[in-house]
Design a protein around this motif. Structure first.
Motif, PDB file in Angstrom:
ATOM      1  N   ASP A  62       0.787  -0.986   0.455  1.00 12.77           N
ATOM      2  CA  ASP A  62       0.109   0.015   0.018  1.00 12.77           C
ATOM      3  C   ASP A  62       0.854   1.201   0.167  1.00 12.77           C
ATOM      4  N   LEU A  63       1.738   1.174   0.931  1.00  9.07           N
ATOM      5  CA  LEU A  63       3.027   2.218   0.417  1.00  9.07           C
ATOM      6  C   LEU A  63       3.931   2.928  -1.059  1.00  9.07           C
ATOM      7  N   ALA A  64       3.839   1.983  -1.644  1.00  5.16           N
ATOM      8  CA  ALA A  64       3.400   2.216  -2.966  1.00  5.16           C
ATOM      9  C   ALA A  64       1.963   3.481  -4.067  1.00  5.16           C
ATOM     10  N   SER A  65       0.580   2.970  -3.586  1.00  4.67           N
ATOM     11  CA  SER A  65       0.102   3.061  -3.217  1.00  4.67           C
ATOM     12  C   SER A  65      -0.619   4.916  -3.544  1.00  4.67           C
ATOM     13  N   VAL A  66      -0.038   4.795  -2.058  1.00  6.41           N
ATOM     14  CA  VAL A  66       0.535   6.258  -0.763  1.00  6.41           C
ATOM     15  C   VAL A  66       1.421   7.070  -2.170  1.00  6.41           C
ATOM     16  N   VAL A  67       2.554   6.906  -2.412  1.00  7.24           N
ATOM     17  CA  VAL A  67       3.030   7.178  -3.065  1.00  7.24           C
ATOM     18  C   VAL A  67       3.028   8.006  -3.907  1.00  7.24           C
ATOM     19  N   LEU A  68       1.823   7.135  -5.116  1.00  7.06           N
ATOM     20  CA  LEU A  68       1.522   7.387  -6.819  1.00  7.06           C
ATOM     21  C   LEU A  68       0.468   8.233  -6.523  1.00  7.06           C
ATOM     22  N   THR A  69       0.027   7.731  -5.239  1.00  5.46           N
ATOM     23  CA  THR A  69      -1.585   8.986  -5.207  1.00  5.46           C
ATOM     24  C   THR A  69      -1.521  10.668  -5.047  1.00  5.46           C
ATOM     25  N   GLU A  70      -0.171  10.270  -3.662  1.00  8.45           N
ATOM     26  CA  GLU A  70       0.468  12.110  -3.580  1.00  8.45           C
ATOM     27  C   GLU A  70       1.065  12.386  -5.120  1.00  8.45           C
ATOM     28  N   ALA A  71       2.253  11.724  -5.505  1.00  6.01           N
ATOM     29  CA  ALA A  71       2.751  12.757  -5.956  1.00  6.01           C
ATOM     30  C   ALA A  71       1.958  12.812  -7.980  1.00  6.01           C
ATOM     31  N   VAL A  72       0.750  12.320  -7.651  1.00  6.31           N
ATOM     32  CA  VAL A  72       0.177  12.876  -8.749  1.00  6.31           C
ATOM     33  C   VAL A  72      -0.862  13.626  -8.614  1.00  6.31           C
ATOM     34  N   SER A 236      -6.926   9.890   2.982  1.00  2.17           N
ATOM     35  CA  SER A 236      -5.831  10.977   3.589  1.00  2.17           C
ATOM     36  C   SER A 236      -4.572  11.186   2.429  1.00  2.17           C
ATOM     37  N   THR A 237      -4.458  10.383   1.855  1.00  3.12           N
ATOM     38  CA  THR A 237      -3.401  10.522   0.901  1.00  3.12           C
ATOM     39  C   THR A 237      -3.499  11.547  -0.466  1.00  3.12           C
ATOM     40  N   LEU A 238      -4.338  11.703  -0.585  1.00  5.13           N
ATOM     41  CA  LEU A 238      -5.383  12.768  -0.890  1.00  5.13           C
ATOM     42  C   LEU A 238      -5.452  14.170  -0.639  1.00  5.13           C
ATOM     43  N   ALA A 239      -5.354  13.687   0.121  1.00  3.11           N
ATOM     44  CA  ALA A 239      -6.043  15.170   1.252  1.00  3.11           C
ATOM     45  C   ALA A 239      -4.195  16.036   1.869  1.00  3.11           C
ATOM     46  N   ILE A 240      -3.390  15.282   1.563  1.00  2.00           N
ATOM     47  CA  ILE A 240      -1.977  16.381   1.932  1.00  2.00           C
ATOM     48  C   ILE A 240      -1.705  16.237   0.229  1.00  2.00           C
ATOM     49  N   GLY A 241      -2.042  15.265  -0.404  1.00  5.37           N
ATOM     50  CA  GLY A 241      -1.082  15.746  -1.809  1.00  5.37           C
ATOM     51  C   GLY A 241      -1.866  17.313  -2.043  1.00  5.37           C
ATOM     52  N   TRP A 242      -2.873  16.903  -2.181  1.00  9.61           N
ATOM     53  CA  TRP A 242      -3.734  19.028  -2.398  1.00  9.61           C
ATOM     54  C   TRP A 242      -3.086  19.641  -1.253  1.00  9.61           C
ATOM     55  N   ALA A 243      -3.559  19.370  -0.274  1.00  8.81           N
ATOM     56  CA  ALA A 243      -2.705  20.575   0.700  1.00  8.81           C
ATOM     57  C   ALA A 243      -1.137  20.605  -0.527  1.00  8.81           C
ATOM     58  N   ALA A 244      -0.617  19.790  -0.389  1.00 10.03           N
ATOM     59  CA  ALA A 244       1.366  20.063  -1.060  1.00 10.03           C
ATOM     60  C   ALA A 244       0.632  21.145  -2.398  1.00 10.03           C
ATOM     61  N   ALA A 245      -0.117  20.921  -3.204  1.00  9.17           N
ATOM     62  CA  ALA A 245      -0.483  22.080  -3.783  1.00  9.17           C
ATOM     63  C   ALA A 245      -0.977  22.902  -3.873  1.00  9.17           C
TER      64      ALA A 245
END
Length: 379
Positions: A62-72, A236-245
């Motif tokens: 699942d860590l790989a999916s977290v990496v993918l989701t945040e980066a994208v 949770s990963t979506l949330a941090i990706g959007w916050a970083a953007a």
């Protein structure tokens, strides 16, 4: 934050490089699936990394999916949303609980970036209270027949099937529901605050093939709860990706915008805002990544306690960080069509979807009362 292994760091760098192609059309999708972006990820061998290799995934954790989701998500919030749903929600449940025939029928299309699988849990009278669901599957003349109603289901116009939570005579379970069955009738289509389509549909005497049953029996409900751990982690990963953007946009604007003879980021008040935004983002990302890293291998999942903490914290941080980004950019960011205005509307949904703040707090409190504060060895 949990350090990435060399393999995952290289994977993240590849995703980031490919995702730069998504930036030009980011914030223009208006709730539509960016199929071309998903297919590009699939062509590059980056999509659905935690789905089994036999069905087109990479068989990673699942860590790989977290990496993918945040980066994208940082490059294109809409592409990130669909990456999350197809890597960590409906297809993930089929991957882990489904029969061989169901996996072969539905997963390869998803991992190729060609198909979409929805998930249907909520009902008109059962949201957080899943025990009050009235959608059932019963045996009639040797057939499994489903009746009921579901709502707030995302992606129905793009999906052939939905992973659907139901009640069996012996307790809760789940099935793969064919959405093209004549017994499926759309009751209403909604547009949520972010412009995404959500569907309410009725289910009238829809036959469920026996191989489309994912979970049932004594362990069925436990398996359902485990599947929610992946959904909470992905949310949770979506949330941090959007916050970083949002932070990146605020930082760039503060550097470019001049007022009273100096750039905004030279004012201490703005500097402190930016620093606080990063502090919140980094703590949320640390929780999310450490939670993902606690899942050992392809078939395991992080604990309900850890994913509830990650979901609660990351969702609240995203709303706070994006709100502060809007404040820094000012009136421009408050206008419809501005990326920060869109990110704010997207992020607000994270405190509701995949379990409300209040449900996460209940889960955390009950776990603490039952098991106490986790020991150092349990981290």
């Amino acid at each position: 934050m949990q350090a990435l292994s060399p393999e995952l760091r290289a994977y993240a760098e590849r995703v980031e490089e490919v995702a730069t192609a998504f930036e030009a059309d980011a914030y223009t999708w208006q709730g539509e699936i960016p199929w071309e972006n998903l297919r590009l990820l699939a062509d590059e061998g980056l999509y659905c990394p935690s789905i089994d290799e036999a069905y087109g995934g990479e068989g990673m954790s699942d860590l790989a999916s977290v990496v993918l989701t945040e980066a994208v998500s940082r490059a294109c919030p809409d592409t990130g949303w669909f990456v999350y749903t197809q890597s960590m929600v409906g297809p993930r449940a089929i991957d882990l609980f489904g029969s061989e025939s169901v996996k072969e029928a539905y997963l390869p299309g998803v991992t190729a970036g060609e198909d979409h699988i929805s998930i249907a849990i909520s009902e008109p009278d059962a949201g957080s209270d899943v025990g009050n669901m009235t959608t059932t599957v019963e045996e009639e003349d040797g057939r499994l027949v489903c009746n009921g109603e579901k709502m707030w289901v995302g992606g129905v116009p793009f999906s052939d099937v939905a992973v659907t939570w139901v009640g069996f005579p012996e307790g809760l379970g789940s099935v793969v529901l064919p959405l093209d069955d004549p017994g499926i009738e759309v009751v209403e289509e909604y547009r949520n605050m972010a412009g995404y389509s959500q569907t309410q549909f009725s289910i009238d005497d829809v036959e469920i093939p026996t191989d489309h049953v994912l979970t049932r029996g004594e362990d069925g409900f436990k398996q359902q709860l485990v599947s929610l751990n992946w959904e909470r982690l992905g949310s949770s990963t979506l949330a941090i990706g959007w916050a970083a953007a949002a932070l990146e946009r605020a930082l760039a604007y503060a550097d470019e915008r001049e007022q009273f003879g100096q750039s905004l980021d030279e004012f201490q008040g703005i500097e402190w805002k930016l620093a606080e935004m990063y502090r919140e983002l980094e703590t949320a990302a640390g929780v999310v990544y450490n939670t993902a890293a606690s899942a050992d291998g392809h078939e395991s999942a992080p604990s309900r306690l850890k994913t509830s903490v990650a979901k609660l914290h990351a969702s609240q941080v995203a709303e706070e960080v994006i709100s502060e980004a809007v404040q820094i950019v000012g009136a421009r960011a408050y206008q419809q069509g501005h990326p920060l205005e869109y990110l704010y509307r997207l992020a607000r949904g994270r405190r509701i979807a995949a379990g409300t703040d209040e449900m996460q707090l209940n889960t955390i409190a009950r776990a603490l009362k039952g098991d106490g504060v986790p020991k150092v060895s349990e981290r």
